[in-house]
Design a protein around this motif. Structure first.
Motif, PDB file in Angstrom:
ATOM      1  N   SER A 103      -5.723  -3.578  -6.632  1.00 34.05           N
ATOM      2  CA  SER A 103      -6.890  -3.345  -7.475  1.00 34.05           C
ATOM      3  C   SER A 103      -7.759  -4.606  -7.466  1.00 34.05           C
ATOM      4  N   PRO A 104      -9.090  -4.466  -7.396  1.00 35.63           N
ATOM      5  CA  PRO A 104      -9.862  -3.226  -7.291  1.00 35.63           C
ATOM      6  C   PRO A 104      -9.656  -2.543  -5.943  1.00 35.63           C
ATOM      7  N   VAL A 105     -10.012  -1.262  -5.901  1.00 33.79           N
ATOM      8  CA  VAL A 105      -9.753  -0.440  -4.731  1.00 33.79           C
ATOM      9  C   VAL A 105     -10.979  -0.383  -3.824  1.00 33.79           C
ATOM     10  N   ILE A 106     -10.735  -0.465  -2.516  1.00 35.00           N
ATOM     11  CA  ILE A 106     -11.794  -0.246  -1.538  1.00 35.00           C
ATOM     12  C   ILE A 106     -12.062   1.248  -1.483  1.00 35.00           C
ATOM     13  N   THR A 107     -13.290   1.649  -1.716  1.00 33.36           N
ATOM     14  CA  THR A 107     -13.634   3.065  -1.720  1.00 33.36           C
ATOM     15  C   THR A 107     -14.875   3.308  -0.868  1.00 33.36           C
ATOM     16  N   LEU A 143     -11.416   1.029   7.954  1.00 35.20           N
ATOM     17  CA  LEU A 143      -9.959   1.105   8.042  1.00 35.20           C
ATOM     18  C   LEU A 143      -9.404   0.031   8.973  1.00 35.20           C
ATOM     19  N   LEU A 144     -10.081  -0.176  10.087  1.00 32.43           N
ATOM     20  CA  LEU A 144      -9.625  -1.194  11.037  1.00 32.43           C
ATOM     21  C   LEU A 144      -9.830  -2.598  10.488  1.00 32.43           C
ATOM     22  N   GLN A 145     -10.989  -2.826   9.897  1.00 30.38           N
ATOM     23  CA  GLN A 145     -11.312  -4.159   9.390  1.00 30.38           C
ATOM     24  C   GLN A 145     -10.383  -4.581   8.265  1.00 30.38           C
ATOM     25  N   ARG A 146     -10.098  -3.646   7.373  1.00 28.22           N
ATOM     26  CA  ARG A 146      -9.267  -3.964   6.214  1.00 28.22           C
ATOM     27  C   ARG A 146      -7.782  -3.749   6.477  1.00 28.22           C
TER      28      ARG A 146
END
Length: 226
Positions: free
Chosen positions: A9-13, A27-30
């Motif tokens: 948290s906080p969430v990547i959205t 998705l790849l970067q994180r």
């Protein structure tokens, strides 16, 4: 331990209008395998995972259904697959039925939920809004951080009593078939077991008792059990 103790948290959205290529790049970067889809007010409306992007027209991996199957389904599956493989926004490709947990959900319940539903992560929702996310990695983080408070077990008699007490609560072993002798912190296991799983479990139980310095097995297989 509960979800709030290990969740990210906080969430990547992303929003319903986020372009699919941007989601893939995120998705790849994180280095994450899924991302919740939320409205501007934080309300959860879906989730996009690697699985949702597996069959895409751009990579020539879109799903091809049998024509015979489509006759019986009325083409509904084909239309759904087309949207998944050709959709340009998160709203097109996201999974709308999202399994969530609350901040106070116990980790044992989350682990069982992940196994039962075959998912790798679950959003943590509070009053319909995403406040965190728990992944399999988060569960491992909790395992690393967790240390069971152990009372000090001193003396061979105390070790034997503690071990017998633990085994007495287990349905997989009949303590009447096992004798435990403790000498200078070394647990000697005598008796009969039905299989190697019981043998292994007895060793694990003994190793978990504070003060145990070693294990010596003198166990035999029950010849009447296949």
């Amino acid at each position: 331990m509960q979800a709030k103790h290990v969740m990210t948290s906080p969430v990547i959205t992303v929003t319903p209008d986020t372009p699919v290529p941007d989601i893939a790049a995120l998705l790849l970067q994180r280095r994450i395998s899924g991302v919740p889809v939320t409205e501007a007010d934080g309300r959860l409306v879906g989730i996009v995972t690697e699985g949702d992007l597996l069959h895409r027209a751009e990579t020539g991996t879109e799903r091809r259904r049998s024509r015979w199957l489509e006759i019986f389904t009325g083409g509904r599956g084909q239309a759904t697959d087309y949207v998944k493989s050709h959709g340009t926004r998160a709203a097109d490709v996201m999974t709308r039925h999202v399994i969530t947990v609350g901040p106070d959900t116990e980790l044992t319940d989350i682990a069982s939920l992940m196994e039962r539903e075959r998912v790798k992560r679950v959003p943590v929702s509070d009053d319909g809004r995403v406040v965190g996310i728990v992944s399999r990695a988060n569960l491992l983080h909790g395992l690393v951080a967790y240390r069971t408070p152990q009372p000090r077990t001193t003396g061979d008699a105390a070790i034997r009593e503690t071990l017998l007490g633990r085994l007495g609560d287990e349905a997989w072993i009949d303590v009447n078939h096992v004798n435990i002798v403790v000498n200078d912190g070394v647990v000697h296991l005598w008796g009969v077991v039905d299989n190697d799983d019981q043998r292994h479990a007895l060793r694990v139980a003994a190793e978990s008792v504070p003060g145990v310095r070693g294990i010596e097995e003198h166990l035999h297989r029950n010849r009447f059990v296949e």
